[in-house]
Design a protein around this motif. Structure first.
Motif, PDB file in Angstrom:
ATOM      1  N   LEU A  23      18.711  -9.283  -8.261  1.00  0.00           N
ATOM      2  CA  LEU A  23      17.623  -8.328  -8.025  1.00  0.00           C
ATOM      3  C   LEU A  23      18.019  -7.292  -6.984  1.00  0.00           C
ATOM      4  O   LEU A  23      17.749  -6.093  -7.148  1.00  0.00           O
ATOM      5  CB  LEU A  23      16.360  -9.074  -7.581  1.00  0.00           C
ATOM      6  CG  LEU A  23      15.649  -9.904  -8.646  1.00  0.00           C
ATOM      7  CD1 LEU A  23      14.548 -10.753  -8.025  1.00  0.00           C
ATOM      8  CD2 LEU A  23      15.065  -9.009  -9.739  1.00  0.00           C
ATOM      9  N   LEU A  24      18.669  -7.757  -5.920  1.00  0.00           N
ATOM     10  CA  LEU A  24      19.131  -6.826  -4.892  1.00  0.00           C
ATOM     11  C   LEU A  24      20.214  -5.896  -5.435  1.00  0.00           C
ATOM     12  O   LEU A  24      20.207  -4.685  -5.153  1.00  0.00           O
ATOM     13  CB  LEU A  24      19.676  -7.609  -3.693  1.00  0.00           C
ATOM     14  CG  LEU A  24      18.639  -8.200  -2.740  1.00  0.00           C
ATOM     15  CD1 LEU A  24      19.311  -9.141  -1.744  1.00  0.00           C
ATOM     16  CD2 LEU A  24      17.887  -7.100  -2.005  1.00  0.00           C
ATOM     17  N   SER A  52      18.694  -3.306  -7.759  1.00  0.00           N
ATOM     18  CA  SER A  52      17.921  -2.354  -6.948  1.00  0.00           C
ATOM     19  C   SER A  52      18.864  -1.329  -6.327  1.00  0.00           C
ATOM     20  O   SER A  52      18.587  -0.122  -6.327  1.00  0.00           O
ATOM     21  CB  SER A  52      17.149  -3.091  -5.849  1.00  0.00           C
ATOM     22  OG  SER A  52      16.233  -4.001  -6.391  1.00  0.00           O
ATOM     23  N   LEU A 106      19.417  -2.458   1.422  1.00  0.00           N
ATOM     24  CA  LEU A 106      19.561  -3.425   0.336  1.00  0.00           C
ATOM     25  C   LEU A 106      20.967  -4.009   0.308  1.00  0.00           C
ATOM     26  O   LEU A 106      21.146  -5.204   0.006  1.00  0.00           O
ATOM     27  CB  LEU A 106      19.234  -2.771  -1.008  1.00  0.00           C
ATOM     28  CG  LEU A 106      17.800  -2.280  -1.185  1.00  0.00           C
ATOM     29  CD1 LEU A 106      17.603  -1.695  -2.579  1.00  0.00           C
ATOM     30  CD2 LEU A 106      16.790  -3.392  -0.940  1.00  0.00           C
ATOM     31  N   MET A 135       7.282  -1.222  -1.957  1.00  0.00           N
ATOM     32  CA  MET A 135       8.476  -1.528  -1.161  1.00  0.00           C
ATOM     33  C   MET A 135       8.108  -2.236   0.137  1.00  0.00           C
ATOM     34  O   MET A 135       8.716  -3.256   0.489  1.00  0.00           O
ATOM     35  CB  MET A 135       9.246  -0.242  -0.854  1.00  0.00           C
ATOM     36  CG  MET A 135      10.495  -0.444   0.004  1.00  0.00           C
ATOM     37  SD  MET A 135      11.786  -1.428  -0.810  1.00  0.00           S
ATOM     38  CE  MET A 135      12.485  -0.182  -1.916  1.00  0.00           C
ATOM     39  N   TYR A 151      11.809 -10.001  -3.412  1.00  0.00           N
ATOM     40  CA  TYR A 151      12.924  -9.229  -3.969  1.00  0.00           C
ATOM     41  C   TYR A 151      12.543  -8.566  -5.288  1.00  0.00           C
ATOM     42  O   TYR A 151      13.007  -7.464  -5.606  1.00  0.00           O
ATOM     43  CB  TYR A 151      14.141 -10.131  -4.176  1.00  0.00           C
ATOM     44  CG  TYR A 151      14.880 -10.469  -2.899  1.00  0.00           C
ATOM     45  CD1 TYR A 151      15.155  -9.482  -1.954  1.00  0.00           C
ATOM     46  CD2 TYR A 151      15.311 -11.763  -2.638  1.00  0.00           C
ATOM     47  CE1 TYR A 151      15.829  -9.777  -0.787  1.00  0.00           C
ATOM     48  CE2 TYR A 151      15.995 -12.075  -1.464  1.00  0.00           C
ATOM     49  CZ  TYR A 151      16.248 -11.077  -0.544  1.00  0.00           C
ATOM     50  OH  TYR A 151      16.929 -11.381   0.620  1.00  0.00           O
ATOM     51  N   ILE A 210      10.703  -5.455  -4.403  1.00  0.00           N
ATOM     52  CA  ILE A 210      11.646  -4.425  -3.968  1.00  0.00           C
ATOM     53  C   ILE A 210      12.329  -3.790  -5.175  1.00  0.00           C
ATOM     54  O   ILE A 210      12.529  -2.567  -5.226  1.00  0.00           O
ATOM     55  CB  ILE A 210      12.680  -5.034  -3.001  1.00  0.00           C
ATOM     56  CG1 ILE A 210      12.007  -5.401  -1.677  1.00  0.00           C
ATOM     57  CG2 ILE A 210      13.837  -4.067  -2.763  1.00  0.00           C
ATOM     58  CD1 ILE A 210      12.892  -6.155  -0.716  1.00  0.00           C
ATOM     59  N   PHE A 211      12.671  -4.611  -6.176  1.00  0.00           N
ATOM     60  CA  PHE A 211      13.278  -4.097  -7.403  1.00  0.00           C
ATOM     61  C   PHE A 211      12.326  -3.152  -8.128  1.00  0.00           C
ATOM     62  O   PHE A 211      12.706  -2.055  -8.559  1.00  0.00           O
ATOM     63  CB  PHE A 211      13.660  -5.273  -8.298  1.00  0.00           C
ATOM     64  CG  PHE A 211      14.180  -4.883  -9.657  1.00  0.00           C
ATOM     65  CD1 PHE A 211      15.391  -4.222  -9.788  1.00  0.00           C
ATOM     66  CD2 PHE A 211      13.449  -5.177 -10.803  1.00  0.00           C
ATOM     67  CE1 PHE A 211      15.879  -3.859 -11.046  1.00  0.00           C
ATOM     68  CE2 PHE A 211      13.922  -4.812 -12.050  1.00  0.00           C
ATOM     69  CZ  PHE A 211      15.138  -4.145 -12.175  1.00  0.00           C
ATOM     70  N   SER A 234      12.035   0.114  -6.275  1.00  0.00           N
ATOM     71  CA  SER A 234      13.208   0.982  -6.476  1.00  0.00           C
ATOM     72  C   SER A 234      13.087   1.752  -7.787  1.00  0.00           C
ATOM     73  O   SER A 234      13.385   2.953  -7.847  1.00  0.00           O
ATOM     74  CB  SER A 234      14.484   0.137  -6.473  1.00  0.00           C
ATOM     75  OG  SER A 234      14.641  -0.554  -5.246  1.00  0.00           O
ATOM     76  N   ILE A 235      12.638   1.061  -8.831  1.00  0.00           N
ATOM     77  CA  ILE A 235      12.420   1.729 -10.124  1.00  0.00           C
ATOM     78  C   ILE A 235      11.347   2.808  -9.985  1.00  0.00           C
ATOM     79  O   ILE A 235      11.518   3.942 -10.451  1.00  0.00           O
ATOM     80  CB  ILE A 235      12.008   0.709 -11.196  1.00  0.00           C
ATOM     81  CG1 ILE A 235      13.133  -0.291 -11.463  1.00  0.00           C
ATOM     82  CG2 ILE A 235      11.609   1.409 -12.492  1.00  0.00           C
ATOM     83  CD1 ILE A 235      12.745  -1.423 -12.396  1.00  0.00           C
TER      84      ILE A 235
END
Length: 250
Positions: free
Chosen positions: A74-75, A78, A103, A162, A207, A210-211, A214-215
């Protein structure tokens, strides 16, 4: 000094209709996102449940488990998404570079056991320290652009997701996973597996947020970029007769 005239664009009912259409389209998009992100959350939850049934007692959600691998994936993705943004959208590079660095540090931190075992103790700290100078230097020399990015970013939906992911992963999951808390909760029946499962599940969910964030950020930047280009195009192609020039004081 000659004052500049004000330019007024006449009201057009078609513009109002277009705005309402965009609002309806936005609601549909939001609903679709809700479904997609909901499916992703269900998928991660099912993966956690499947994984906990496969691992041996006393080793559930350990450093070598598939859950830790999922967190790293996932990180990694991202970071790849944000790297794409760094390459394509140069006006957003200061902000995207700092988030990507954060990240990257998190990804390296997740590999601490492997790095310490196969290289040397403190390997992950060394990698992180070596990776810091360029993003910090770039942020300093582009600080005005960075502040402009932050002013926009902090008002976006992506920022809310986020910050939720960061708070969940780096603060709440750590506090929730404290041994003293679970020893008090289970008293004489304390099981380390329960603590690990709870902490790592929350961390994985963070996580995932966070992914998703990012999208969302890249999609929003793309949308803002398209709007900016369209506005410039409209302004350059505008017929002077459609504008009313009003001299100040008239």
């Amino acid at each position: 000094m000659i004052s500049q005239p004000d330019i007024h664009i006449p009201y057009n009912s078609k513009n109002q209709f277009k705005s309402e259409t965009l609002s309806s389209s936005g609601l549909i998009t939001m609903f679709i996102k809700f479904i997609i992100y909901g499916i992703a959350i269900v998928g991660v939850a099912q993966f956690l449940m499947w994984q906990v049934t496969r691992e041996q007692q006393g080793m559930k959600f350990s450093e070598a488990s598939a859950v830790e691998a999922l967190q790293s994936i996932l990180l990694l993705f991202s970071g790849i998404i944000l790297t794409y943004g760094i390459v394509i959208y140069k006006n957003w590079r200061p902000l995207l570079l700092l988030i990507a660095e954060f990240l990257f540090i998190s990804l390296v931190r997740e590999q601490d056991a492997y790095l310490d075992l196969h290289y040397f103790d403190g390997a992950w700290q060394t990698i992180v320290i070596l990776s810091l100078p360029f993003p910090i230097y770039f942020a300093i020399i582009r600080r005005k652009k960075l502040m402009d990015n932050l002013k926009v970013y902090t008002s976006l939906f992506a920022f809310g997701i986020m910050i939720s992911g960061v708070l969940t992963t780096y603060i709440f999951s750590r506090l929730y996973g404290r041994k003293i808390f679970w020893m008090a909760a289970m008293e004489n029946g304390y099981m380390r597996d329960v603590k690990n499962i709870s902490e790592e599940s929350l961390e994985t969910y963070g996580y995932l947020l966070i992914f998703i964030a990012s999208i969302e950020l890249i999609f929003l930047i793309k949308r803002l970029d398209v709007r900016s280009k369209n506005a410039i195009k409209v302004a350059s192609n505008a017929d002077a007769s459609t504008f009313k020039i009003v001299q100040p004081g008239s």
